[in-house]
Design a protein around this motif. Structure first.
Motif, mmCIF file in Angstrom:
data_model
loop_
_atom_site.group_PDB
_atom_site.id
_atom_site.type_symbol
_atom_site.label_atom_id
_atom_site.label_comp_id
_atom_site.label_asym_id
_atom_site.label_seq_id
_atom_site.Cartn_x
_atom_site.Cartn_y
_atom_site.Cartn_z
ATOM 1 N N ASP A 113 0.835 -1.209 0.000
ATOM 2 C CA ASP A 113 0.000 0.000 0.000
ATOM 3 C C ASP A 113 0.867 1.255 0.000
ATOM 4 N N ARG A 117 1.030 4.024 -3.054
ATOM 5 C CA ARG A 117 0.748 5.438 -2.742
ATOM 6 C C ARG A 117 1.889 6.322 -3.230
ATOM 7 N N ARG A 120 1.847 6.602 -7.070
ATOM 8 C CA ARG A 120 0.763 7.500 -7.514
ATOM 9 C C ARG A 120 1.100 8.953 -7.204
ATOM 10 N N SER A 121 1.700 9.190 -6.037
ATOM 11 C CA SER A 121 2.000 10.572 -5.640
ATOM 12 C C SER A 121 3.031 11.207 -6.567
#
Length: 172
Positions: A113, A117, A120-121
């Protein structure tokens, strides 16, 4: 998970030795059905490899820490794709290892996870990873997490044994 809380943070240079140990233990436990376990365990730890990954500006390295012991329970490294034909908004999950003592306790999911994240960031839209075809346990985990084989295959030799690696992909 029995109340256990795994904390994920960016890796620091002093984590390199623990990362090398996690790699050896996970490899010896996870690959023994297709690679010689005694040779895997006899390989020298290579903390300099992990220290280089931590300090490289293009990589993102995370460790999952077991707060009850402050020990590194797992680690992951992602980077821009090494394939020059890959789109620039792609990421490669290059290393993803969890200590066998933490298999099945949720550590891998928490670590994954955090990695996704991070990807994507930074504007990544797709991620890929390579894993050995006989690596049944991680392949099942990747499938549960939404990764799918995309048809990529390559040959790899380790400890004198040649095997096929499969590429998995995930739309972010």
């Amino acid at each position: 998970m029995g109340g256990m809380t795994i904390a994920v943070r960016c890796a620091r240079p002093e984590d390199a030795e623990a990362m090398a140990e996690v790699f050896r233990e996970a490899g010896a436990a996870g690959w023994a059905h297709f690679l010689p376990e005694e040779e895997l365990r006899a390989e020298p730890l290579r903390p300099a490899v992990y220290a280089a990954g931590i300090s490289a500006p293009e990589t993102r390295v995370f460790v999952a820490e077991d707060p009850s012991s402050d020990r590194v329970a797992g680690f992951a490294l992602w980077r821009p794709p090494t394939d020059p034909a890959a789109p620039c908004d792609e990421a490669e999950l290059h290393l993803f290892y969890v200590h066998p003592g933490h298999w099945g306790d949720g550590t891998a999911r928490v670590l994954m996870d955090a990695v996704l994240r991070s990807m994507r960031s930074e504007g990544r839209r797709r991620a890929t990873l390579w894993t050995a075809e006989p690596n049944h346990r991680p392949r099942a985990f990747y499938r549960r997490e939404g990764w799918e084989p995309d048809g990529g295959r390559r040959s790899k030799t380790r400890n004198g044994i040649t095997f096929t690696e499969l590429r998995y992909a995930l739309d972010l």
